[in-house]
Design a protein around this motif. Structure first.
Motif, PDB file in Angstrom:
ATOM      1  N   LEU A   1      41.381  28.552  34.209  1.00  0.00           N
ATOM      2  CA  LEU A   1      40.759  27.319  34.694  1.00  0.00           C
ATOM      3  C   LEU A   1      41.716  26.136  34.685  1.00  0.00           C
TER       4      LEU A   1
ATOM      5  N   SER B   1      40.221  25.287  39.268  1.00  0.00           N
ATOM      6  CA  SER B   1      39.634  24.190  38.509  1.00  0.00           C
ATOM      7  C   SER B   1      39.393  23.014  39.440  1.00  0.00           C
TER       8      SER B   1
ATOM      9  N   TYR C   1      37.855  23.304  42.951  1.00  0.00           N
ATOM     10  CA  TYR C   1      37.801  24.754  43.152  1.00  0.00           C
ATOM     11  C   TYR C   1      37.266  25.459  41.915  1.00  0.00           C
ATOM     12  N   ASN C   2      36.523  24.755  41.093  1.00  0.00           N
ATOM     13  CA  ASN C   2      36.062  25.309  39.825  1.00  0.00           C
ATOM     14  C   ASN C   2      35.224  26.571  40.013  1.00  0.00           C
ATOM     15  N   VAL C   3      34.469  26.627  41.114  1.00  0.00           N
ATOM     16  CA  VAL C   3      33.609  27.791  41.353  1.00  0.00           C
ATOM     17  C   VAL C   3      34.442  29.055  41.562  1.00  0.00           C
ATOM     18  N   ILE C   4      35.683  28.897  42.043  1.00  0.00           N
ATOM     19  CA  ILE C   4      36.545  30.074  42.230  1.00  0.00           C
ATOM     20  C   ILE C   4      36.932  30.667  40.883  1.00  0.00           C
TER      21      ILE C   4
ATOM     22  N   THR D   1      35.408  30.166  37.928  1.00  0.00           N
ATOM     23  CA  THR D   1      34.296  30.484  37.020  1.00  0.00           C
ATOM     24  C   THR D   1      33.352  31.550  37.562  1.00  0.00           C
ATOM     25  N   VAL D   2      33.275  31.705  38.888  1.00  0.00           N
ATOM     26  CA  VAL D   2      32.298  32.631  39.467  1.00  0.00           C
ATOM     27  C   VAL D   2      32.970  33.718  40.311  1.00  0.00           C
ATOM     28  N   ILE D   3      33.785  33.292  41.285  1.00  0.00           N
ATOM     29  CA  ILE D   3      34.278  34.251  42.277  1.00  0.00           C
ATOM     30  C   ILE D   3      35.248  35.261  41.659  1.00  0.00           C
TER      31      ILE D   3
END
Length: 264
Positions: free
Chosen positions: A93, A99, A102-105, A107-109
């Motif tokens: 992160l 981060s 693009y935090n969803v990349i 933490t999720v993707i």
């Protein structure tokens, strides 16, 4: 008559069996190298591997106990770390495309793809081979995953102390200050000629790099008169009357602090 293949037996519930079949594993001779008995062959191998890892872990625990952190220091930042098995995600992160916006990349993707591939592996890889050399793609993906996790975990641990110091401004790569040790205020600050600066060091730190309640003094842009006025009358979080030295000592410290300008 000996039992053989193709022979069928019919049981009668009215007739009590006089013998029990011995508890022996099935004959796997028709499938050489393809499978083996779960008990005791396969299970014994699993126990032996588990015992080796358990003994190695116990030896490592005894030889290298878990280190305790240093004593609490209010002049230094403390950045909490997650448990060691999440450190690779913690480090991930910190990178640009994992981060911030693009935090969803991060933490999720990316974790979703990794765990999804792990769940789908039995359906994607249906090879009957058990040797890693006979399964190049799954083996390569697993080695790549382990290498990435090891590298990210190592980076998280190695850079933790540096990041904590950077948060507090303890590492100033851009600001270079030459300290004039011949000034009387420097000798007061170091306690060589007086203890008057002890009240200052409590907040600004002995290395002049500041703390949670006070700014760093290295690279300040104040004049000696401004510093002396702050010493007597306070400013911001600093209340008046904190300095317990004489007026002469306050003047000398003010001149020393004002000399801590950034080198040109």
């Amino acid at each position: 008559m000996h039992r053989g293949k193709g022979m069928k037996f019919v049981g009668d519930s009215r007739i009590k069996a006089n013998h029990r079949m011995p508890n022996v594993p099935k004959d796997y001779s028709e499938y050489p190298g393809k499978t083996e008995a779960f008990w005791p062959n396969f299970l014994l191998k699993e126990w032996m591997v588990g015992a080796v890892f358990l003994i190695a872990y116990l030896i490592l625990t005894v030889a290298h106990p878990s280190p305790l952190e240093g004593p609490a220091d209010p002049t230094r930042a403390y950045i909490p770390l997650p448990d060691w098995y999440f450190l690779f995600l913690y480090q991930l992160l910190k990178y640009t495309y994992a981060s911030g916006p693009y935090n969803v990349i991060g933490t999720v993707i990316i974790p979703g793809l990794a765990f999804g591939a792990l769940l789908l592996m039995p359906f994607l890889d249906k090879s009957p081979e058990r040797r890693p050399s006979k399964r190049p793609l799954p083996t390569a993906f697993m080695l790549l995953t382990l290498a990435a996790m090891f590298y990210l975990t190592w980076e998280a641990v190695a850079n933790h102390d540096w990041e904590a110091q950077k948060v507090m401004g303890a590492i100033e790569q851009e600001v270079k200050v030459t300290i004039d040790e011949s000034l009387p205020g420097y000798k007061i600050w170091t306690g060589e000629t007086s203890d008057a600066a002890q009240s200052c060091i409590g907040c600004h730190a002995a290395d002049l790099k500041g703390g949670p309640a006070a700014p760093k003094l290295l690279g300040n842009t104040l004049t000696a008169d401004e510093v002396e006025d702050i010493i007597h009358n306070g400013r911001g979080k600093m209340p008046p009357g904190v300095f317990k030295g004489t007026d002469e000592e306050a003047k000398q410290i003010a001149e020393f602090v004002a000399s801590l300008k950034e080198d040109k």
